[in-house]
Design a protein around this motif. Structure first.
Motif, PDB file in Angstrom:
ATOM      1  N   LEU A  26       0.852  -1.182   0.000  1.00  0.00           N
ATOM      2  CA  LEU A  26       0.000   0.000   0.000  1.00  0.00           C
ATOM      3  C   LEU A  26       0.894   1.240   0.000  1.00  0.00           C
ATOM      4  O   LEU A  26       2.051   1.188   0.439  1.00  0.00           O
ATOM      5  CB  LEU A  26      -0.921  -0.024   1.211  1.00  0.00           C
ATOM      6  CG  LEU A  26      -1.950  -1.162   1.209  1.00  0.00           C
ATOM      7  CD1 LEU A  26      -2.799  -1.123   2.462  1.00  0.00           C
ATOM      8  CD2 LEU A  26      -2.832  -1.094  -0.031  1.00  0.00           C
ATOM      9  N   PRO A  27       0.372   2.364  -0.482  1.00  0.00           N
ATOM     10  CA  PRO A  27       1.248   3.528  -0.728  1.00  0.00           C
ATOM     11  C   PRO A  27       1.950   4.061   0.519  1.00  0.00           C
ATOM     12  O   PRO A  27       3.093   4.513   0.426  1.00  0.00           O
ATOM     13  CB  PRO A  27       0.299   4.563  -1.333  1.00  0.00           C
ATOM     14  CG  PRO A  27      -1.073   4.097  -1.011  1.00  0.00           C
ATOM     15  CD  PRO A  27      -1.005   2.613  -0.942  1.00  0.00           C
ATOM     16  N   ALA A  28       1.289   4.051   1.667  1.00  0.00           N
ATOM     17  CA  ALA A  28       1.940   4.577   2.872  1.00  0.00           C
ATOM     18  C   ALA A  28       3.209   3.787   3.187  1.00  0.00           C
ATOM     19  O   ALA A  28       4.261   4.366   3.500  1.00  0.00           O
ATOM     20  CB  ALA A  28       0.970   4.529   4.053  1.00  0.00           C
ATOM     21  N   ASP A  29       3.114   2.447   3.096  1.00  0.00           N
ATOM     22  CA  ASP A  29       4.283   1.607   3.378  1.00  0.00           C
ATOM     23  C   ASP A  29       5.328   1.738   2.275  1.00  0.00           C
ATOM     24  O   ASP A  29       6.527   1.877   2.542  1.00  0.00           O
ATOM     25  CB  ASP A  29       3.857   0.146   3.508  1.00  0.00           C
ATOM     26  CG  ASP A  29       2.956  -0.088   4.703  1.00  0.00           C
ATOM     27  OD1 ASP A  29       3.055   0.683   5.675  1.00  0.00           O
ATOM     28  OD2 ASP A  29       2.144  -1.026   4.652  1.00  0.00           O
TER      29      ASP A  29
ATOM     30  N   LEU B   1      10.595   4.008   0.643  1.00  0.00           N
ATOM     31  CA  LEU B   1      11.456   4.709  -0.307  1.00  0.00           C
ATOM     32  C   LEU B   1      12.049   5.975   0.312  1.00  0.00           C
ATOM     33  O   LEU B   1      13.228   6.280   0.125  1.00  0.00           O
ATOM     34  CB  LEU B   1      10.656   5.074  -1.563  1.00  0.00           C
ATOM     35  CG  LEU B   1      10.237   3.938  -2.496  1.00  0.00           C
ATOM     36  CD1 LEU B   1       9.525   4.500  -3.723  1.00  0.00           C
ATOM     37  CD2 LEU B   1      11.419   3.089  -2.930  1.00  0.00           C
ATOM     38  N   LYS B   2      11.228   6.705   1.057  1.00  0.00           N
ATOM     39  CA  LYS B   2      11.706   7.946   1.682  1.00  0.00           C
ATOM     40  C   LYS B   2      12.803   7.650   2.703  1.00  0.00           C
ATOM     41  O   LYS B   2      13.815   8.362   2.758  1.00  0.00           O
ATOM     42  CB  LYS B   2      10.538   8.674   2.357  1.00  0.00           C
ATOM     43  CG  LYS B   2      10.913  10.057   2.914  1.00  0.00           C
ATOM     44  CD  LYS B   2       9.692  10.762   3.474  1.00  0.00           C
ATOM     45  CE  LYS B   2      10.071  12.134   4.025  1.00  0.00           C
ATOM     46  NZ  LYS B   2      10.541  13.053   2.964  1.00  0.00           N
ATOM     47  N   ALA B   3      12.595   6.574   3.471  1.00  0.00           N
ATOM     48  CA  ALA B   3      13.601   6.204   4.464  1.00  0.00           C
ATOM     49  C   ALA B   3      14.925   5.821   3.800  1.00  0.00           C
ATOM     50  O   ALA B   3      15.997   5.990   4.386  1.00  0.00           O
ATOM     51  CB  ALA B   3      13.086   5.037   5.305  1.00  0.00           C
ATOM     52  N   ALA B   4      14.839   5.321   2.562  1.00  0.00           N
ATOM     53  CA  ALA B   4      16.051   4.923   1.839  1.00  0.00           C
ATOM     54  C   ALA B   4      16.686   6.097   1.093  1.00  0.00           C
ATOM     55  O   ALA B   4      17.698   5.922   0.412  1.00  0.00           O
ATOM     56  CB  ALA B   4      15.722   3.802   0.852  1.00  0.00           C
TER      57      ALA B   4
ATOM     58  N   LEU C  43       4.384  14.701  -5.830  1.00  0.00           N
ATOM     59  CA  LEU C  43       4.156  16.092  -6.253  1.00  0.00           C
ATOM     60  C   LEU C  43       3.621  17.007  -5.158  1.00  0.00           C
ATOM     61  O   LEU C  43       3.965  18.181  -5.096  1.00  0.00           O
ATOM     62  CB  LEU C  43       3.198  16.149  -7.460  1.00  0.00           C
ATOM     63  CG  LEU C  43       3.621  15.341  -8.692  1.00  0.00           C
ATOM     64  CD1 LEU C  43       2.554  15.483  -9.790  1.00  0.00           C
ATOM     65  CD2 LEU C  43       4.967  15.801  -9.214  1.00  0.00           C
ATOM     66  N   VAL C  44       2.751  16.509  -4.320  1.00  0.00           N
ATOM     67  CA  VAL C  44       2.125  17.334  -3.282  1.00  0.00           C
ATOM     68  C   VAL C  44       3.005  17.309  -2.028  1.00  0.00           C
ATOM     69  O   VAL C  44       3.313  16.232  -1.504  1.00  0.00           O
ATOM     70  CB  VAL C  44       0.716  16.825  -2.950  1.00  0.00           C
ATOM     71  CG1 VAL C  44       0.064  17.705  -1.883  1.00  0.00           C
ATOM     72  CG2 VAL C  44      -0.137  16.795  -4.217  1.00  0.00           C
TER      73      VAL C  44
ATOM     74  N   ALA D 273       6.153  14.808   2.331  1.00  0.00           N
ATOM     75  CA  ALA D 273       6.777  14.968   3.651  1.00  0.00           C
ATOM     76  C   ALA D 273       6.319  13.886   4.616  1.00  0.00           C
ATOM     77  O   ALA D 273       7.100  13.399   5.452  1.00  0.00           O
ATOM     78  CB  ALA D 273       6.462  16.347   4.207  1.00  0.00           C
ATOM     79  N   VAL D 274       5.048  13.490   4.509  1.00  0.00           N
ATOM     80  CA  VAL D 274       4.491  12.518   5.470  1.00  0.00           C
ATOM     81  C   VAL D 274       3.769  11.412   4.685  1.00  0.00           C
ATOM     82  O   VAL D 274       2.532  11.377   4.619  1.00  0.00           O
ATOM     83  CB  VAL D 274       3.505  13.203   6.446  1.00  0.00           C
ATOM     84  CG1 VAL D 274       3.127  12.231   7.567  1.00  0.00           C
ATOM     85  CG2 VAL D 274       4.080  14.482   7.002  1.00  0.00           C
TER      86      VAL D 274
END
Length: 582
Positions: A512-515, A520-523, A532-533, A538-539
């Motif tokens: 799911l997108p949150a996970d 990806l962000k953590a990496a 884009l938004v 950010a979250v």
């Protein structure tokens, strides 16, 4: 290997009963204009090359032809598991898919244009006496509703008129046209000679139509018989790659070089170097492109033919080209730099017409080194031309018409207002609207525009061949349809689409997108170029999997996409307030 004639009637009868497409065949890519041109060639009795088939019982994935041509179709819907099995005899089309699918759609099926479920082919029964500006002699068009006579539904030849011969069909058509003529006032009625000429043309047209369907002289098939002889899959695959990769086929430019070399011996080398230069961005220009560019800027029109280089006028043209080559070479270099540095186009998937670049060359030839404002308008012209089909028909006439607008010195910059007025007069759209963003055939162009804006480069500029981006759903399509019970119209929208490299798409886990975006962000992956938004970038944990959150995300991201596209495609207009386009 056998080589034999076949009737079109038999070919259509075999399609999807014994004749299929192998899984290695690309999707159907011909535009409607190309389909109409094939029909015109057949009505003129032009040869259309041999079809290459392969008969086999091997286990090869078999795909049906489309009864209704859908350019946005999912090819997996057309696979035939039972036919694909080992031991099941079938015939595959190795070379000729585009031609056969076109003929199947014209004579037995339909196409699915944007905004319509089904449009069938209709032929104007008295056409053929003259060549139109489009270069076509015979009038064929697709319509989603029945057209009145003298338009004839081509599929009726295999339907209600299948038992009629050409004489019966033409007599009936001429009777109807004679009745229509008789009802005219004398000043508008055709003369006896005109009526007789029309009657003759109608008889000739139906004779050719019936002949195309029923006579064994128009279509020739070469068949590799893998049932009676050994044709291993590896050998067949090699044959397929070779016949579909073009080899060293002669084209119109080769014929023109033969006529040109006497007047300018170095012309072919100059054109080949220019073509290579333009293709340095991974595009696929052919030698006819720079030739057409040169013809246009020297006032000879975009129609490329050897005759233009013969006689006194041909000698004068070659002298002008040679004298102006330094100027032309600079314009070609500027066009290449514009493609690479400003448009950042690196793939055919984001180009619907290469001919649209000719007016850009025309402008650069007359206006070298444009300023940034002109470049912004040139970018807008490019996207408008690709999105709104400005070059989908009568291409040479369009280029010739624009020459008097873009092919002159323009101190005020690129003449966007005049260009838009020209296309408005032809009935074309000229401005992007929010509702256009969910047009399925524009997805690659729109997403490429967004990623170029966000990344400063093309997502198709990849290091490894085969890793070009695929379109992917940010919120998983299957989960939205099954778990949240959302309709496909809410799932398959621009607000939920992104690009992902082909390799990553294959490896991507069902998350799911949150996970997924949180990981990806953590990496350290810059997820903002996808989401884009700012808030979601950010979250990413805020991207909960529920209908309310999904709709809010989709609408916010769609509005951001509209903002990016609007400023690029409509820079000449005052930006209107963003509208919800999800």
């Amino acid at each position: 290997m056998s080589y034999k004639p076949k009737t079109l009637f038999r070919l259509i009868e075999d399609i999807n009963s014994s004749l299929y497409l192998p899984h290695i065949q690309r999707p159907f890519v011909w535009e409607e204009e190309q389909m109409v041109k094939l029909f015109d060639s057949l009505m003129r009795n032009y040869p259309i090359q041999t079809l290459l088939f392969w008969r086999t019982k091997d286990e090869i994935k078999a795909r049906q032809f489309m009864n209704v041509v859908d350019w946005d179709a999912d090819l997996s819907d057309y696979y035939e598991p039972n036919v694909s099995k080992e031991g099941h005899e079938k015939v595959f089309v190795l070379d000729g898919q585009q031609r056969l699918q076109t003929l199947f759609a014209i004579f037995s099926g339909a196409i699915k244009p944007e905004g319509s479920d089904r449009a069938e082919a209709y032929f104007e029964v008295a056409s053929g006496e003259a060549v139109a500006d489009s270069g076509l002699q015979y009038s064929l068009k697709f319509s989603n509703s029945p057209l009145p006579f003298p338009w004839y539904r081509v599929a009726d030849l295999l339907g209600k008129d299948s038992q009629k011969n050409a004489e019966e069909l033409s007599d009936r058509a001429n009777d109807l046209l004679d009745t229509s003529d008789a009802a005219m006032t004398p000043e508008y009625a055709p003369s006896d000679d005109q009526q007789k000429a029309r009657q003759k043309q109608v008889r000739r047209n139906f004779s050719q139509l019936v002949s195309l369907l029923r006579e064994e002289k128009h279509f020739w098939v070469q068949e590799l018989d893998g049932v009676a002889n050994k044709y291993p899959y590896r050998t067949v695959l090699d044959i397929f790659v070779r016949v579909n990769s073009g080899g060293t086929k002669l084209d119109a430019s080769d014929l023109m070089f033969a006529a040109m070399k006497e007047g300018w011996g170095e012309i072919e080398e100059a054109i080949e170097d220019t073509t290579e230069l333009l293709n340095s961005t991974n595009l696929d220009f052919d030698k006819s492109f720079p030739l057409k560019c040169l013809l246009v800027v020297h006032g000879r029109g975009a129609e490329a033919s050897p005759e233009k280089f013969s006689g006194e006028d041909g000698t004068k043209l070659l002298q002008d080209m040679k004298a102006g080559w330094d100027r032309a070479e600079q314009a070609f270099q500027e066009l290449r730099d514009f493609l690479k540095s400003d448009l950042k186009v690196y793939a055919d998937k984001v180009i619907r017409s290469y001919n649209s670049f000719i007016p850009l060359f025309d402008y650069l030839y007359a206006n070298p080194k444009p300023n940034e404002r002109s470049k912004a308008l040139m970018r807008a012209y490019h996207y408008k031309a690709q999105m709104f089909g400005w070059y989908s028909q009568s291409t040479d006439s369009v280029i010739n018409g624009l020459h008097s607008i873009v092919g002159i010195a323009s101190p005020a910059g690129f003449p966007m207002a005049e260009v838009k007025n020209f296309f408005r007069s032809r009935g074309n759209k000229t401005d992007l609207h929010p509702t256009d963003l969910n047009t399925s055939r524009l997805r690659y162009i729109l997403l490429n525009l967004v990623y170029v804006d966000q990344m400063g480069g093309s997502p198709f500029d990849v290091k490894f061949k085969g890793n070009e981006p695929h379109i992917d759903h940010i919120y998983p399509r299957h989960a939205l349809l099954t778990k949240l019970a959302l309709p496909s119209s809410e799932v398959n929208t621009i607000g939920n689409f992104r690009f992902v490299g082909a390799t990553d798409n294959i490896r991507k886990r069902a998350e799911l997108p949150a996970d997924y975006f949180g990981r990806l962000k953590a990496a350290g992956t810059p997820i903002e170029k996808h989401l884009l938004v700012d808030f979601y970038s950010a979250v990413p944990s805020s991207m909960a999997f529920d209908a309310l959150t999904y709709r809010a995300f989709r609408e916010a991201r769609a509005n951001k996409i509209w903002e990016i596209c609007n400023k690029t495609v409509n820079p000449e207009s005052i930006a209107a307030p963003a509208e919800a386009v999800a």
